[in-house]
Design a protein around this motif. Structure first.
Motif, mmCIF file in Angstrom:
data_model
loop_
_atom_site.group_PDB
_atom_site.id
_atom_site.type_symbol
_atom_site.label_atom_id
_atom_site.label_comp_id
_atom_site.label_asym_id
_atom_site.label_seq_id
_atom_site.Cartn_x
_atom_site.Cartn_y
_atom_site.Cartn_z
ATOM 1 N N SER A 79 0.742 -1.277 0.169
ATOM 2 C CA SER A 79 0.070 -0.108 0.010
ATOM 3 C C SER A 79 0.837 1.061 -0.104
ATOM 4 O O SER A 79 0.229 2.343 -0.156
ATOM 5 C CB SER A 79 -0.980 0.007 1.241
ATOM 6 N N LEU A 80 1.999 1.031 0.018
ATOM 7 C CA LEU A 80 2.893 2.319 0.278
ATOM 8 C C LEU A 80 2.999 3.346 -0.667
ATOM 9 O O LEU A 80 2.903 4.543 -0.629
ATOM 10 C CB LEU A 80 4.379 1.793 0.486
ATOM 11 N N ASN A 81 2.779 2.995 -1.820
ATOM 12 C CA ASN A 81 2.621 3.865 -3.187
ATOM 13 C C ASN A 81 1.402 4.586 -2.923
ATOM 14 O O ASN A 81 1.309 5.943 -3.612
ATOM 15 C CB ASN A 81 2.857 3.169 -4.405
ATOM 16 N N GLY A 82 0.611 3.985 -2.308
ATOM 17 C CA GLY A 82 -0.531 4.874 -2.152
ATOM 18 C C GLY A 82 -0.543 6.015 -0.746
ATOM 19 O O GLY A 82 -1.622 6.919 -0.577
ATOM 20 N N TYR A 83 0.370 5.979 0.024
ATOM 21 C CA TYR A 83 0.732 6.854 1.073
ATOM 22 C C TYR A 83 0.668 8.220 0.507
ATOM 23 O O TYR A 83 1.840 8.435 -0.210
ATOM 24 C CB TYR A 83 1.682 6.397 2.038
ATOM 25 N N ARG A 84 -0.086 9.145 0.915
ATOM 26 C CA ARG A 84 0.256 10.493 0.578
ATOM 27 C C ARG A 84 0.668 11.448 1.482
ATOM 28 O O ARG A 84 0.797 12.479 1.171
ATOM 29 C CB ARG A 84 -1.164 10.927 0.099
ATOM 30 N N GLY A 85 0.913 10.955 2.660
ATOM 31 C CA GLY A 85 1.392 11.930 3.725
ATOM 32 C C GLY A 85 0.345 12.693 4.420
ATOM 33 O O GLY A 85 0.755 13.685 5.046
ATOM 34 N N GLU A 86 -0.771 12.481 4.197
ATOM 35 C CA GLU A 86 -2.001 13.344 4.978
ATOM 36 C C GLU A 86 -2.088 13.152 6.292
ATOM 37 O O GLU A 86 -2.379 13.790 7.212
ATOM 38 C CB GLU A 86 -3.399 13.129 4.441
ATOM 39 N N ALA A 87 -1.567 11.987 6.642
ATOM 40 C CA ALA A 87 -1.347 11.334 8.125
ATOM 41 C C ALA A 87 0.197 11.213 8.537
ATOM 42 O O ALA A 87 0.829 10.710 7.498
ATOM 43 C CB ALA A 87 -2.436 10.278 8.707
ATOM 44 N N THR A 91 0.821 6.913 12.216
ATOM 45 C CA THR A 91 -0.449 6.731 12.290
ATOM 46 C C THR A 91 -0.997 5.756 11.402
ATOM 47 O O THR A 91 -1.813 5.000 11.426
ATOM 48 C CB THR A 91 -1.119 8.097 12.478
ATOM 49 N N TRP A 92 -0.435 5.997 9.993
ATOM 50 C CA TRP A 92 -0.880 5.088 8.918
ATOM 51 C C TRP A 92 -0.562 3.619 9.075
ATOM 52 O O TRP A 92 -1.392 2.853 8.794
ATOM 53 C CB TRP A 92 -0.239 5.746 7.630
ATOM 54 N N LEU A 93 0.540 3.269 9.596
ATOM 55 C CA LEU A 93 1.110 2.097 9.901
ATOM 56 C C LEU A 93 0.196 1.379 11.023
ATOM 57 O O LEU A 93 0.203 0.150 11.027
ATOM 58 C CB LEU A 93 2.465 2.132 10.047
ATOM 59 N N PHE A 94 0.009 2.345 12.107
ATOM 60 C CA PHE A 94 -0.618 1.819 12.988
ATOM 61 C C PHE A 94 -2.304 1.302 12.631
ATOM 62 O O PHE A 94 -2.787 0.420 13.173
ATOM 63 C CB PHE A 94 -0.758 2.844 14.130
ATOM 64 N N ALA A 170 -7.586 8.781 18.537
ATOM 65 C CA ALA A 170 -8.999 9.311 17.699
ATOM 66 C C ALA A 170 -8.401 9.219 16.154
ATOM 67 O O ALA A 170 -9.099 8.855 15.406
ATOM 68 C CB ALA A 170 -9.338 10.728 18.018
ATOM 69 N N GLU A 171 -7.316 9.764 15.739
ATOM 70 C CA GLU A 171 -6.775 9.764 14.538
ATOM 71 C C GLU A 171 -6.859 8.587 13.958
ATOM 72 O O GLU A 171 -7.181 8.107 12.677
ATOM 73 C CB GLU A 171 -5.550 10.437 14.300
ATOM 74 N N LEU A 172 -6.214 7.455 14.595
ATOM 75 C CA LEU A 172 -6.123 6.215 14.337
ATOM 76 C C LEU A 172 -7.524 5.394 13.937
ATOM 77 O O LEU A 172 -7.600 4.648 13.061
ATOM 78 C CB LEU A 172 -5.288 5.392 15.423
ATOM 79 N N GLU A 173 -8.428 5.789 15.022
ATOM 80 C CA GLU A 173 -9.658 4.937 14.594
ATOM 81 C C GLU A 173 -10.567 5.997 13.927
ATOM 82 O O GLU A 173 -11.830 5.543 13.377
ATOM 83 C CB GLU A 173 -10.331 5.031 16.213
ATOM 84 N N GLY A 174 -10.240 7.159 13.420
ATOM 85 C CA GLY A 174 -11.089 7.946 12.650
ATOM 86 C C GLY A 174 -12.255 8.756 13.218
ATOM 87 O O GLY A 174 -13.400 8.455 12.642
ATOM 88 N N CYS A 175 -12.118 8.814 14.606
ATOM 89 C CA CYS A 175 -13.052 9.627 15.070
ATOM 90 C C CYS A 175 -12.731 11.121 15.845
ATOM 91 O O CYS A 175 -11.212 11.143 15.772
ATOM 92 C CB CYS A 175 -13.596 8.669 16.122
ATOM 93 N N SER A 176 -13.425 11.883 16.703
ATOM 94 C CA SER A 176 -13.108 13.121 16.936
ATOM 95 C C SER A 176 -12.434 12.707 18.473
ATOM 96 O O SER A 176 -12.662 11.652 18.912
ATOM 97 C CB SER A 176 -14.270 13.837 17.383
ATOM 98 N N THR A 177 -11.706 13.588 18.764
ATOM 99 C CA THR A 177 -11.056 13.581 20.084
ATOM 100 C C THR A 177 -12.045 13.403 21.332
ATOM 101 O O THR A 177 -11.875 12.818 22.121
ATOM 102 C CB THR A 177 -10.148 14.731 20.337
ATOM 103 N N ALA A 178 -13.039 14.164 21.033
ATOM 104 C CA ALA A 178 -14.156 14.270 22.102
ATOM 105 C C ALA A 178 -14.840 12.746 22.288
ATOM 106 O O ALA A 178 -15.027 12.245 23.316
ATOM 107 C CB ALA A 178 -15.274 15.110 21.872
#
Length: 200
Positions: A79-87, A91-94, A170-178
Motif C-alpha cells: 500500500s505504500l505507493n498510495g501513502y500521501r502523507g496526509e497523516a 499513524t498510517w502504519l498503526f 482518535a486519528e487512528l480510529e477515525g473519530c473526533s478527540t471528544a
C-alpha cells in the motif's frame, strides 16, 4: 532486513548510513519516487518494535506475533505507493496494524488481551489464596474486555496499553478527540463495574 514478495526477514539492527536523519515521511517519499530498498528497510526497522508491542497483548503467542508482524509489513509495502502523507506515517502504519489485529480477533472470535493496569487494579494481597485469586481476577479481566464493544476495547488498548494520546488514538480510529475521550471513560466505567468486588 530483507524483503521479498511474500516474506520479510525481520531485523532491528542499526540504521543504514545517511538515512537516520530522514523523517518517516521523507523515507516513504524516497521509496515511492525511486524504489529505494534501503529507505524501505529503514522504515520497517524503525517501526518493528512498536508494531510487535501492539500485536503481542492481543494474541499472547510469539509465533503468531511474528506471523502477524509479517502480515502488517507486507500490507504496508503493497500500500505504500498510495501513502500521501496526509497523516503521519506512524499513524498510517498503526491503522494497518490495528486492521490486522482486528482480522485476527474476528477469526478467533475472542480478544486475548491481558491488561490489569487498564483499570488500575492492584495485585491481590500475599496469602495462601493469592494464586487462585489472581487467576480468577485475570479471567474476569479477559471476560470484561471481551464484553466491551470493539470500539471501546480499541480505546483502552490504544491509550492505556500503547500509551497513545487520545488525539493520536482518535486519528487512528477515525473519530473526533471528544468521541475518543468518551470511549475511554465508558470502557473504564464498564470494566470497573464488572470488577467492583476486586476494587474494594
Amino acid at each position: 532486513m530483507s524483503v521479498t514478495a511474500n516474506a520479510i526477514e525481520l531485523d532491528s539492527g542499526p540504521p543504514e548510513d545517511g538515512l537516520s536523519g530522514l523523517t518517516d515521511e521523507q523515507l516513504a517519499a524516497r521509496y515511492q519516487t525511486s524504489g529505494c530498498a534501503e529507505s524501505l528497510d529503514e522504515l520497517l526497522r524503525r517501526h518493528l518494535r512498536k508494531v510487535r508491542s501492539l500485536i503481542f497483548p492481543m494474541v499472547l503467542n510469539d509465533s503468531r506475533v511474528d506471523d502477524l508482524t509479517q502480515e502488517v509489513f507486507l500490507r504496508a509495502i503493497r500500500s505504500l505507493n498510495g501513502y500521501r502523507g496526509e497523516a503521519r506515517f506512524s499513524t498510517w502504519l498503526f491503522r494497518i496494524t490495528w486492521n490486522v489485529v482486528c482480522d485476527e480477533r474476528s477469526r478467533h472470535e475472542s480478544v486475548l488481551v491481558h491488561a490489569k493496569s487498564l483499570v488500575g487494579l492492584a495485585s491481590p494481597h500475599d496469602g495462601p489464596d493469592r494464586v487462585a485469586l489472581q487467576h480468577e481476577l485475570d479471567c474476569q479481566i479477559r471476560l470484561g474486555l471481551a464484553a466491551l464493544t470493539p470500539k471501546l476495547r480499541a480505546a483502552m488498548v490504544l491509550t492505556s496499553l500503547q500509551q497513545l494520546s487520545a488525539e493520536e488514538a482518535a486519528e487512528l480510529e477515525g473519530c473526533s478527540t471528544a468521541t475518543m475521550y468518551w470511549r475511554i471513560h465508558e470502557a473504564r466505567r464498564q470494566l470497573q463495574a464488572r470488577l467492583a468486588s476486586y476494587l474494594e
